[in-house]
Design a protein around this motif. Structure first.
Motif, PDB file in Angstrom:
ATOM      1  N   ILE A 233      -5.879   1.179   6.283  1.00 16.31           N
ATOM      2  CA  ILE A 233      -5.976   2.583   6.696  1.00 16.31           C
ATOM      3  C   ILE A 233      -7.031   2.736   7.783  1.00 16.31           C
ATOM      4  O   ILE A 233      -8.135   2.185   7.669  1.00 16.31           O
ATOM      5  CB  ILE A 233      -6.331   3.475   5.495  1.00 16.31           C
ATOM      6  CG1 ILE A 233      -5.227   3.360   4.431  1.00 16.31           C
ATOM      7  CG2 ILE A 233      -6.514   4.930   5.914  1.00 16.31           C
ATOM      8  CD1 ILE A 233      -5.551   4.077   3.137  1.00 16.31           C
ATOM      9  N   LEU A 234      -6.707   3.514   8.802  1.00 11.06           N
ATOM     10  CA  LEU A 234      -7.683   3.801   9.847  1.00 11.06           C
ATOM     11  C   LEU A 234      -8.725   4.767   9.279  1.00 11.06           C
ATOM     12  O   LEU A 234      -8.381   5.716   8.570  1.00 11.06           O
ATOM     13  CB  LEU A 234      -6.995   4.440  11.059  1.00 11.06           C
ATOM     14  CG  LEU A 234      -7.929   4.820  12.221  1.00 11.06           C
ATOM     15  CD1 LEU A 234      -7.298   4.448  13.548  1.00 11.06           C
ATOM     16  CD2 LEU A 234      -8.229   6.313  12.220  1.00 11.06           C
TER      17      LEU A 234
ATOM     18  N   ASP B  41      -3.969   7.032   9.913  1.00 11.14           N
ATOM     19  CA  ASP B  41      -2.714   6.335   9.648  1.00 11.14           C
ATOM     20  C   ASP B  41      -2.920   5.049   8.874  1.00 11.14           C
ATOM     21  O   ASP B  41      -4.034   4.566   8.726  1.00 11.14           O
ATOM     22  CB  ASP B  41      -2.026   5.989  10.978  1.00 11.14           C
ATOM     23  CG  ASP B  41      -1.508   7.231  11.663  1.00 11.14           C
ATOM     24  OD1 ASP B  41      -1.377   7.198  12.906  1.00 11.14           O
ATOM     25  OD2 ASP B  41      -1.256   8.231  10.962  1.00 11.14           O
ATOM     26  N   LYS B  42      -1.755   4.503   8.447  1.00  9.71           N
ATOM     27  CA  LYS B  42      -1.820   3.301   7.626  1.00  9.71           C
ATOM     28  C   LYS B  42      -0.854   2.257   8.134  1.00  9.71           C
ATOM     29  O   LYS B  42       0.230   2.577   8.624  1.00  9.71           O
ATOM     30  CB  LYS B  42      -1.464   3.712   6.189  1.00  9.71           C
ATOM     31  CG  LYS B  42      -1.548   2.600   5.205  1.00  9.71           C
ATOM     32  CD  LYS B  42      -1.221   3.071   3.800  1.00  9.71           C
ATOM     33  CE  LYS B  42      -1.127   1.835   2.901  1.00  9.71           C
ATOM     34  NZ  LYS B  42      -1.029   2.129   1.518  1.00  9.71           N
ATOM     35  N   VAL B  43      -1.246   0.989   7.991  1.00 11.83           N
ATOM     36  CA  VAL B  43      -0.302  -0.122   8.193  1.00 11.83           C
ATOM     37  C   VAL B  43      -0.193  -0.861   6.870  1.00 11.83           C
ATOM     38  O   VAL B  43      -1.117  -0.835   6.066  1.00 11.83           O
ATOM     39  CB  VAL B  43      -0.757  -1.111   9.292  1.00 11.83           C
ATOM     40  CG1 VAL B  43      -0.730  -0.472  10.652  1.00 11.83           C
ATOM     41  CG2 VAL B  43      -2.123  -1.687   8.989  1.00 11.83           C
TER      42      VAL B  43
END
Lengths: 305, 324, 331
Positions: C78-79, C166-168
């Motif tokens: 997560i940013l 945002d998330k990766v």
């Protein structure tokens, strides 16, 4: 403590072997004999001075020549040093600020603080006699709103200026004077250690009222209060509502400052007021509190039924 | 979809961080002082860190996030910065954020600092072509960097910094704090760097001498280190000369810094006349070590003089001289 | 304008930072799973710090928060953006204003914000009319109210807030591996708040805890808080490793060790008794408690060795590359 300088004088006279008495003191300081007598009584009773009246010389000496006035008593020089220290500690804004500020209060009262009880590291300040003397002059000029003439040196040049001194600020690295020039209201900041010479004139300047003199750096961030907008049936008197400061008023609606929500809620429950206009969150909290109380009352009523 | 390029924002030579910061702040109208003054006020010139094998990356081996934030903070500039490894899974998220922040900065008329295997200035962007424009001092025209390539450098780092506001500050407070921080830099090892591999401040001189003595060093790295720090020592001298006008007590320190700068100049001249791909000959090594020890002693003297000037504040910072 | 995130509920069960992050990320659908999973993956469960005098602040003094929390959230993919500093610094008023704007933006996007009250709490609403933020502290049902103007002001000298973006996706095995590496780092680094050495971390924290208990004049509230937090964390670690069975043999062995450790917790808890409505360390059982902690330290040390064996099998670019951020003394 204003008689201390008279007591100092008397002590000096006793030590010099001049056998002073209360008449001498009254004459020297242009005070009544009764006042002078009270000073001597203070020396004997409170400061335990072993004063011995020698009839032959119609004056006093010390029965015990090793006697020294206690630490509570101090010279003008020492007072200046403590005043300066109090000023530095009061404005200290670094680690353990609260401890430093407490020392300022203690120094202000000229009591002997038991500094050893404070576990925190205590800052120390250089005692520069010239700076202490300057601070003394500047403080006086600020208090009396007197125009000053200073010779000021910065990295560009030396210059003579006429200024209206407003406030002394202690930064962690030294002292600053905030002033305006004689003819305009723009604030100027001077390093106290850059003031080579300062003369307090007899001329006074007019201070602009309600002007907040902000320091250059790190204005100490103080907590702002919550403000409740409360409506009343009749005007309030004075500048506070049962101890809560009134900040503004628009007819019968007052802006009331408070810090502790729970206390203010309790106050709202017992005090007389007409309308709570704002803030919304406070209204909500009050509603919830009232509802909880009402619910408990219904429960009790049901029990009785 | 937008595009903007800032006029007249460029570098004249290959730059280090301070050159980049100086160019941006000057372009914005926030600073009119010289690069040397900025370097002193931000404490950058007082940093002295070397890899024990004297590699060229020594000159950029420090905590960018901490030091660049502080560089701005010391002079009353507010800033945002971020950094990371490009091989981390979250890199694409930060890349997107970085480009957004950089574009916003350009829109406000302020160039942005990025790391592109050296510090460069982003001077513009073009959304349609998905390009950033940057100045790095090696060419009169701007370089282009596709958005997708941002942060993908030979070195594993990505980094950017944007400046936000300038707040009024008392100049004398800045100067005084820089002197305290200079002492901190001289005496303190950078926690980010393993002591087994790096030396900081005073210890840097010994590390350099040891490396030369044992022949365990990178020749090109030595030249780069000496060139870089010679410039820094000159900056310190220029900076403290100005400060001496305010605090005449700095006279001895300024003299020491003058001699220090000259010693480094001598070392620079030595590096110009030798083949950096080879190891230095024994007589050159001896001379170099002698100069280094001299330099160390000069800088030590200067710091001792500074300590006298700021002794009250050092005292009241207890064992934490760097903490304002 | 006002925003109130209804679904966000914070409860104090673990470290306050973990509780805050869990509340925020689960409400924003950025994390699914039990709290111990979050605590383990972020490495927060493994953080253990103790002041010499067992002061209550020990529990959140596990390092410079930026340096500790960023890798924690990074490992979730997560940013995150955070800001922090000291209130007395001259740029604070500007950063305070920026923070107020950033917090409101985050709430407008439906994501809560971590805030140092102290302890860590969650900003879950704002009201422009009253110029206030609503903050959950996980202890009381009612939210605390903080004026925009007072954002960051508290009785400690520092302020902190953190937002999420945002998330990766990261492969589960990679996340677990990274969490083990964070655990090793915490275990092996004795001081994380240099130049102060009165707070110890990791293995050394056990020493400080036992010495603190032994010398007797410790902070009574702090001692209980440290022990409660420690016991909760060890249970979290056991449960976290329990869910990660079957990947590496060494991890299964580490799970067994933490199982043994967790089994000692009831006996540790017995050494704390209620006294006039407050829980306190039973001074007559301090020796017993120290003995249990000493055994626990040995078990944990062995478990960390297993983590090391796992870590050694894979390249660790993050820790073998010198960064350009991270540990620094506060300035």
């Amino acid at each position: 403590m204003s008689h201390m300088h008279r007591i100092h004088w008397f002590d000096q006279q006793v030590r010099a072997g001049t056998y002073p008495n209360s008449s001498h003191m009254a004459e020297h300081f242009e005070i009544s004999r009764r006042q002078a007598q009270r000073d001597l009584e203070y020396m004997e009773v409170s400061l335990h001075a072993p004063l011995l009246y020698v009839a032959k010389y119609r004056g006093y000496c010390y029965e015990d020549t090793t006697y020294v006035l206690p630490h509570l008593y101090m010279t003008e020089e020492e007072k200046k040093v403590l005043k300066y220290l109090a000023h530095r500690y009061r404005q200290y804004n670094y680690e353990n600020r609260e401890s430093a500020n407490r020392i300022a209060s203690l120094l202000d009262r000229f009591t002997d603080p038991d500094v050893r009880e404070m576990n925190h590291r205590i800052p120390t300040f250089d005692m520069n006699p010239r700076i202490i003397q300057l601070i003394e002059k500047l403080s006086f000029a600020i208090q009396e709103s007197r125009i000053m003439i200073i010779m000021y040196k910065d990295h560009e040049r030396e210059q003579q200026l006429r200024i209206c001194p407003l406030k002394l600020i202690s930064q962690y690295y030294g002292d600053e004077l905030i002033a305006t020039s004689e003819h305009d209201q723009e604030y100027i900041s001077f390093r106290v250690d850059g003031i080579l010479y300062a003369h307090v004139t007899t001329e006074r300047f007019t201070r602009e009222a309600e002007q907040e003199v902000k320091p250059w750096n790190g204005q100490v961030m103080t907590r702002k209060p919550f403000i409740a907008k409360v409506g009343f049936i009749s005007p309030l008197e004075g500048d506070s509502w049962h101890g809560y400061r009134i900040l503004a008023q628009d007819e019968l609606v007052y802006d009331i400052a408070f810090y502790d929500t729970d206390s203010f809620l309790m106050h709202l429950l017992i005090a007389k007021w007409n309308e709570l206009i704002a803030p919304q969150w406070l209204k909500h909290k009050l509603q919830v509190k009232c509802q909880e109380t009402l619910n408990r009352l219904h429960v009790v009523e049901e029990d009785h039924e | 979809m937008g595009a903007k390029i800032l006029d007249s924002l460029c570098l004249t030579d290959q730059a280090d961080y301070i050159d980049v910061m100086h160019a941006i702040l000057k372009h914005r109208g926030w600073m009119t002082c010289s690069r040397a003054m900025l370097s002193g006020m931000t404490v950058s010139s007082f940093r002295f860190t070397v890899h024990r094998r004297l590699t060229a990356e020594s000159t950029t081996a420090y905590n960018w996030m901490a030091e660049h934030f502080l560089a701005a903070d010391f002079v009353g500039i507010t800033a945002s910065q971020a950094a990371g490894f490009q091989f981390e899974p979250t890199f694409p998220l930060y890349q997107k954020q970085a480009i957004s922040d950089i574009k916003r900065s350009i829109d406000r008329g302020i160039g942005a600092v990025i790391w592109k295997d050296q510090f460069v200035i982003v001077v513009g962007y073009d959304d349609e072509r998905k390009l950033l424009y940057y100045a790095d001092g090696t060419s009169p025209t701007n370089g282009t960097l596709p958005y997708i390539e941002w942060g993908r450098n030979r070195s594993p780092y990505w980094y950017y910094q944007v400046f936000e506001e300038r707040l009024a500050m008392d100049e004398l407070a800045i100067y005084r704090e820089s002197l305290l921080q200079a002492i901190y830099k001289w005496e303190t090892h950078d926690l980010m760097l393993p002591e087994s591999d790096y030396a900081c401040g005073r210890a840097g001189y010994d590390a350099m001498a040891d490396a030369m003595h044992s022949s365990e060093y990178d020749g090109n790295g030595v030249c780069e280190i000496i060139r870089y720090y010679a410039s820094a020592k000159k900056d310190i001298y220029e900076y403290t000369t100005v400060l001496q006008k305010i605090w005449p007590e700095l006279k001895s320190a300024v003299e020491a810094y003058d001699e220090l700068a000259q010693i480094f100049e001598t070392m620079v001249e030595m590096t110009l006349s030798i083949d950096a791909t080879q190891k230095f000959a024994a007589p050159q090594v001896r001379t170099m070590i002698h100069l280094l020890m001299n330099a160390k002693q000069k800088e030590e003297t200067a710091i001792e003089q500074i300590k006298i000037l700021v002794r009250e504040t050092i005292n009241n910072r207890f064992n934490d001289i760097g903490l304002r | 304008m006002s925003v109130f995130l209804q679904d966000l509920v914070m409860k104090r069960e673990s470290k306050s930072y973990t509780d805050s992050v869990y509340a925020i990320l689960t409400a924003a659908n950025l994390f699914q799973g039990p709290k111990y999973l979050l605590s383990g993956l972020t490495g927060m469960a493994f953080k253990f710090s103790v002041h010499q005098q067992l002061l209550p602040m020990s529990v959140s003094a596990y390092g410079q928060w930026g340096n500790e929390h960023k890798p924690a959230i990074d490992n979730l993919g997560i940013l995150t953006i955070f800001d922090a500093g000291r209130v007395r610094h001259h740029t604070f008023p500007y950063y305070q204003q920026e923070a107020v704007n950033a917090v409101k933006s985050s709430l407008d996007c439906g994501i809560g914000v971590v805030y140092w009250i102290p302890e860590f709490g969650v900003i879950h609403g704002y009201d422009d009319g009253d110029r206030v933020f609503y903050i959950q502290d996980g202890c009381s049902e009612e939210s605390q109210i903080v004026l925009y103007d007072n954002f960051g002001l508290n009785f400690t000298t520092f302020w902190y807030y953190q937002v999420f973006g945002d998330k990766v996706d990261i492969a589960r095995q990679d996340m677990i591996l990274e969490s083990l590496r964070l655990a090793i780092l915490d275990w092996e680094t004795p001081f994380r708040t240099l130049p102060n050495t009165d707070i110890a971390s990791g293995k050394l924290a056990y020493v400080y805890l036992c010495q603190g208990l032994k010398q007797g004049s410790f902070n009574t509230h702090g001692a209980v808080y440290i022990l409660d937090s420690y016991m909760t964390a060890r249970t979290e670690i056991r449960d976290y490793l329990g869910d990660a069975q079957g990947i590496w043999t060494e991890l299964d062995e580490a799970y067994q060790l933490y199982g043994l450790l967790a089994a000692m917790i009831p006996r540790m808890n017995d050494c704390i008794r209620a006294h006039r409505g407050e829980r306190q360390v039973d001074l007559s059982r301090v020796d017993e408690l120290i003995e249990l902690l000493t055994q626990a330290e040995l078990l944990e040390d062995q478990a960390i060795s297993h983590f090391r064996h796992i870590s050694a099998r894979y390249p660790d670019l993050k820790r073998t590359t010198i960064p350009r951020w991270g540990s620094h003394t506060p300035r």
